[in-house]
Motif scaffolding. Sequence first.
Motif, PDB file in Angstrom:
ATOM      1  N   TRP A  56     -27.849  29.098  86.845  1.00  0.00           N
ATOM      2  CA  TRP A  56     -28.535  28.445  87.967  1.00  0.00           C
ATOM      3  C   TRP A  56     -28.580  26.937  87.840  1.00  0.00           C
ATOM      4  O   TRP A  56     -28.894  26.234  88.789  1.00  0.00           O
ATOM      5  CB  TRP A  56     -29.972  28.977  88.114  1.00  0.00           C
ATOM      6  CG  TRP A  56     -30.041  30.452  88.251  1.00  0.00           C
ATOM      7  CD1 TRP A  56     -30.492  31.338  87.317  1.00  0.00           C
ATOM      8  CD2 TRP A  56     -29.621  31.246  89.372  1.00  0.00           C
ATOM      9  NE1 TRP A  56     -30.390  32.616  87.788  1.00  0.00           N
ATOM     10  CE2 TRP A  56     -29.861  32.589  89.046  1.00  0.00           C
ATOM     11  CE3 TRP A  56     -29.071  30.939  90.621  1.00  0.00           C
ATOM     12  CZ2 TRP A  56     -29.569  33.635  89.913  1.00  0.00           C
ATOM     13  CZ3 TRP A  56     -28.771  31.973  91.484  1.00  0.00           C
ATOM     14  CH2 TRP A  56     -29.021  33.302  91.135  1.00  0.00           C
ATOM     15  N   GLY A  57     -28.323  26.398  86.647  1.00  0.00           N
ATOM     16  CA  GLY A  57     -28.413  24.939  86.503  1.00  0.00           C
ATOM     17  C   GLY A  57     -27.836  24.480  85.178  1.00  0.00           C
ATOM     18  O   GLY A  57     -27.553  25.297  84.284  1.00  0.00           O
ATOM     19  N   CYS A  59     -29.394  23.122  82.996  1.00  0.00           N
ATOM     20  CA  CYS A  59     -30.418  23.307  81.966  1.00  0.00           C
ATOM     21  C   CYS A  59     -29.987  24.441  81.042  1.00  0.00           C
ATOM     22  O   CYS A  59     -30.619  24.695  80.030  1.00  0.00           O
ATOM     23  CB  CYS A  59     -31.753  23.660  82.620  1.00  0.00           C
ATOM     24  SG  CYS A  59     -31.623  25.120  83.680  1.00  0.00           S
ATOM     25  N   PHE A  82     -27.674  17.513  82.534  1.00  0.00           N
ATOM     26  CA  PHE A  82     -29.133  17.651  82.596  1.00  0.00           C
ATOM     27  C   PHE A  82     -29.780  17.165  81.306  1.00  0.00           C
ATOM     28  O   PHE A  82     -30.839  16.591  81.298  1.00  0.00           O
ATOM     29  CB  PHE A  82     -29.449  19.132  82.830  1.00  0.00           C
ATOM     30  CG  PHE A  82     -30.894  19.432  83.116  1.00  0.00           C
ATOM     31  CD1 PHE A  82     -31.427  19.233  84.384  1.00  0.00           C
ATOM     32  CD2 PHE A  82     -31.730  19.934  82.121  1.00  0.00           C
ATOM     33  CE1 PHE A  82     -32.761  19.530  84.651  1.00  0.00           C
ATOM     34  CE2 PHE A  82     -33.058  20.238  82.392  1.00  0.00           C
ATOM     35  CZ  PHE A  82     -33.573  20.034  83.655  1.00  0.00           C
ATOM     36  N   LEU A 160     -33.252  18.235  92.144  1.00  0.00           N
ATOM     37  CA  LEU A 160     -33.164  19.610  91.645  1.00  0.00           C
ATOM     38  C   LEU A 160     -34.479  20.298  91.998  1.00  0.00           C
ATOM     39  O   LEU A 160     -35.458  19.616  92.342  1.00  0.00           O
ATOM     40  CB  LEU A 160     -32.993  19.629  90.122  1.00  0.00           C
ATOM     41  CG  LEU A 160     -31.784  18.939  89.515  1.00  0.00           C
ATOM     42  CD1 LEU A 160     -31.874  18.981  88.002  1.00  0.00           C
ATOM     43  CD2 LEU A 160     -30.504  19.602  89.980  1.00  0.00           C
ATOM     44  N   GLY A 161     -34.525  21.583  91.830  1.00  0.00           N
ATOM     45  CA  GLY A 161     -35.793  22.275  92.051  1.00  0.00           C
ATOM     46  C   GLY A 161     -36.875  21.738  91.126  1.00  0.00           C
ATOM     47  O   GLY A 161     -38.050  21.728  91.463  1.00  0.00           O
ATOM     48  N   CYS A 162     -36.474  21.265  89.936  1.00  0.00           N
ATOM     49  CA  CYS A 162     -37.457  20.782  88.955  1.00  0.00           C
ATOM     50  C   CYS A 162     -37.449  19.258  88.854  1.00  0.00           C
ATOM     51  O   CYS A 162     -38.068  18.713  87.940  1.00  0.00           O
ATOM     52  CB  CYS A 162     -37.155  21.385  87.590  1.00  0.00           C
ATOM     53  SG  CYS A 162     -35.526  20.953  86.964  1.00  0.00           S
ATOM     54  N   PHE A 185     -34.855  26.374  98.023  1.00  0.00           N
ATOM     55  CA  PHE A 185     -35.504  26.003  96.763  1.00  0.00           C
ATOM     56  C   PHE A 185     -35.686  24.489  96.608  1.00  0.00           C
ATOM     57  O   PHE A 185     -36.782  24.008  96.305  1.00  0.00           O
ATOM     58  CB  PHE A 185     -34.665  26.589  95.617  1.00  0.00           C
ATOM     59  CG  PHE A 185     -35.228  26.367  94.248  1.00  0.00           C
ATOM     60  CD1 PHE A 185     -36.564  26.636  93.975  1.00  0.00           C
ATOM     61  CD2 PHE A 185     -34.412  25.907  93.217  1.00  0.00           C
ATOM     62  CE1 PHE A 185     -37.083  26.451  92.692  1.00  0.00           C
ATOM     63  CE2 PHE A 185     -34.919  25.713  91.940  1.00  0.00           C
ATOM     64  CZ  PHE A 185     -36.251  25.990  91.683  1.00  0.00           C
ATOM     65  N   GLN A 245     -34.888  24.323  79.516  1.00  0.00           N
ATOM     66  CA  GLN A 245     -36.163  24.866  80.030  1.00  0.00           C
ATOM     67  C   GLN A 245     -37.159  25.132  78.904  1.00  0.00           C
ATOM     68  O   GLN A 245     -38.287  25.518  79.156  1.00  0.00           O
ATOM     69  CB  GLN A 245     -35.904  26.191  80.765  1.00  0.00           C
ATOM     70  CG  GLN A 245     -35.026  26.073  81.975  1.00  0.00           C
ATOM     71  CD  GLN A 245     -34.916  27.404  82.732  1.00  0.00           C
ATOM     72  OE1 GLN A 245     -35.755  28.283  82.633  1.00  0.00           O
ATOM     73  NE2 GLN A 245     -33.847  27.551  83.496  1.00  0.00           N
ATOM     74  N   CYS A 291     -38.467  27.293  84.304  1.00  0.00           N
ATOM     75  CA  CYS A 291     -37.981  26.824  85.609  1.00  0.00           C
ATOM     76  C   CYS A 291     -38.999  27.115  86.726  1.00  0.00           C
ATOM     77  O   CYS A 291     -39.559  28.213  86.776  1.00  0.00           O
ATOM     78  CB  CYS A 291     -36.665  27.546  85.904  1.00  0.00           C
ATOM     79  SG  CYS A 291     -36.051  27.264  87.567  1.00  0.00           S
ATOM     80  N   PRO A 292     -39.220  26.162  87.652  1.00  0.00           N
ATOM     81  CA  PRO A 292     -40.185  26.418  88.735  1.00  0.00           C
ATOM     82  C   PRO A 292     -39.802  27.587  89.642  1.00  0.00           C
ATOM     83  O   PRO A 292     -40.641  28.173  90.308  1.00  0.00           O
ATOM     84  CB  PRO A 292     -40.194  25.105  89.531  1.00  0.00           C
ATOM     85  CG  PRO A 292     -38.990  24.360  89.117  1.00  0.00           C
ATOM     86  CD  PRO A 292     -38.645  24.823  87.727  1.00  0.00           C
TER      87      PRO A 292
HETATM   88  S1  SF4 Z   1     -34.929  24.323  85.312  1.00  0.00           S
HETATM   89 FE1  SF4 Z   1     -34.565  25.479  87.200  1.00  0.00          FE
HETATM   90  S2  SF4 Z   1     -34.596  23.945  88.805  1.00  0.00           S
HETATM   91 FE2  SF4 Z   1     -34.309  22.841  86.899  1.00  0.00          FE
HETATM   92  S3  SF4 Z   1     -32.093  22.670  86.642  1.00  0.00           S
HETATM   93 FE3  SF4 Z   1     -32.713  24.517  85.601  1.00  0.00          FE
HETATM   94  S4  SF4 Z   1     -32.421  26.153  87.098  1.00  0.00           S
HETATM   95 FE4  SF4 Z   1     -32.449  24.191  88.229  1.00  0.00          FE
END
Ligand code: SF4
Length: 317
Positions: A56-57, A59, A82, A160-162, A185, A245, A291-292
């Motif tokens: 998903w990212g 991260c 990231f 980003l979402g976060c 998101f 994360q 992650c949020p």
């Molecule tokens: S922590 Fe969640 S929102 Fe942030 S980069 Fe990773 S997957 Fe995306």
Amino acid sequence: MLKLDIKKAITEIKKKKAKTVVLQIPEGLKTKTTELIERIETQTKAKVITVMDPLWGACDLAEEEMKLFKADLLIHVGHTKFYDTKIKVIYIPLEYTIKEINTDKLERILKNNKIKSVGLACAVQFHNTMKLIEKELKKKKFKVFIEKGGSKSFVSGQVLGCDQTAVKKIEKKIDGIVFVGDGLFHPLGITINSEKKVFAFNPLNREIKDFEKEKELYVRKRYGAIAKAKNAESFGILMSRKRGQFQKEIALNTKKLLEKKGFKAFLFSMDLIKAEYLMGINIDCFIDTACPRITEDNLNDKPILNLKELNEMLELK
Ligand code: SF4
């Protein structure tokens, strides 16, 4: 059309004389997996091992797999850098090649909402499209603000979402925000962290969504979770082992805080945090330190709070 340019990866593989490369592909692109592997393997001497766990990212870099497979390079598709790491990573961004965009409807909406100074933000795949929109809005005499936030490797306007730093930086100068991208998101993240009106412009279907209603719905849901959590006596603190994360200190401090207040608190570590892994656990409420998205997706029938909401709940108690 989504442009996936792997030239940089091919050049790096050749330059490094890499024998083994690990490939990470985001969920939406999994259908391209075999095509991508074949392109790399026919153009270089490297063997490709693809990580099929959900991605998903950035991260979530496949650092363990790199070690395990003694690989020379990690090719990470779809996200920008990231966090810093010792492994060699080639980031392959994705970009929609949209050549022109009609902003008439968007302009009407902005005018109807008395928005003259606009902050633009985007998902990384829509950076070029956001720049087209910037040009159009400026032609129509809107004041447009775009900032670079997050890490150095982010493109301008990227959120980003976060991480909504790009928006935070311009918030005082603008009347409203236009997010350019698909999905809920990212714009939801902006909406809940900003006092300004947020509109999400999806260039793929030309839909423009006013996020006021989404915000109301979200806030109602979150208050519901806080109210439910008020009766909780035992808490499960969720920790993700994904490096971007991973928040060990925060998780330990949260346990300490809860125990000081007389609650039972347990630390639960996972790579991917999933509802199935928490089934049958005798806990009244979960706390998300990762992650949020985990809080927003609602894991299961137990309330799950982020750290800010936990503090609000403790104050209410
Ligand atoms: S922590 Fe969640 S929102 Fe942030 S980069 Fe990773 S997957 Fe995306």
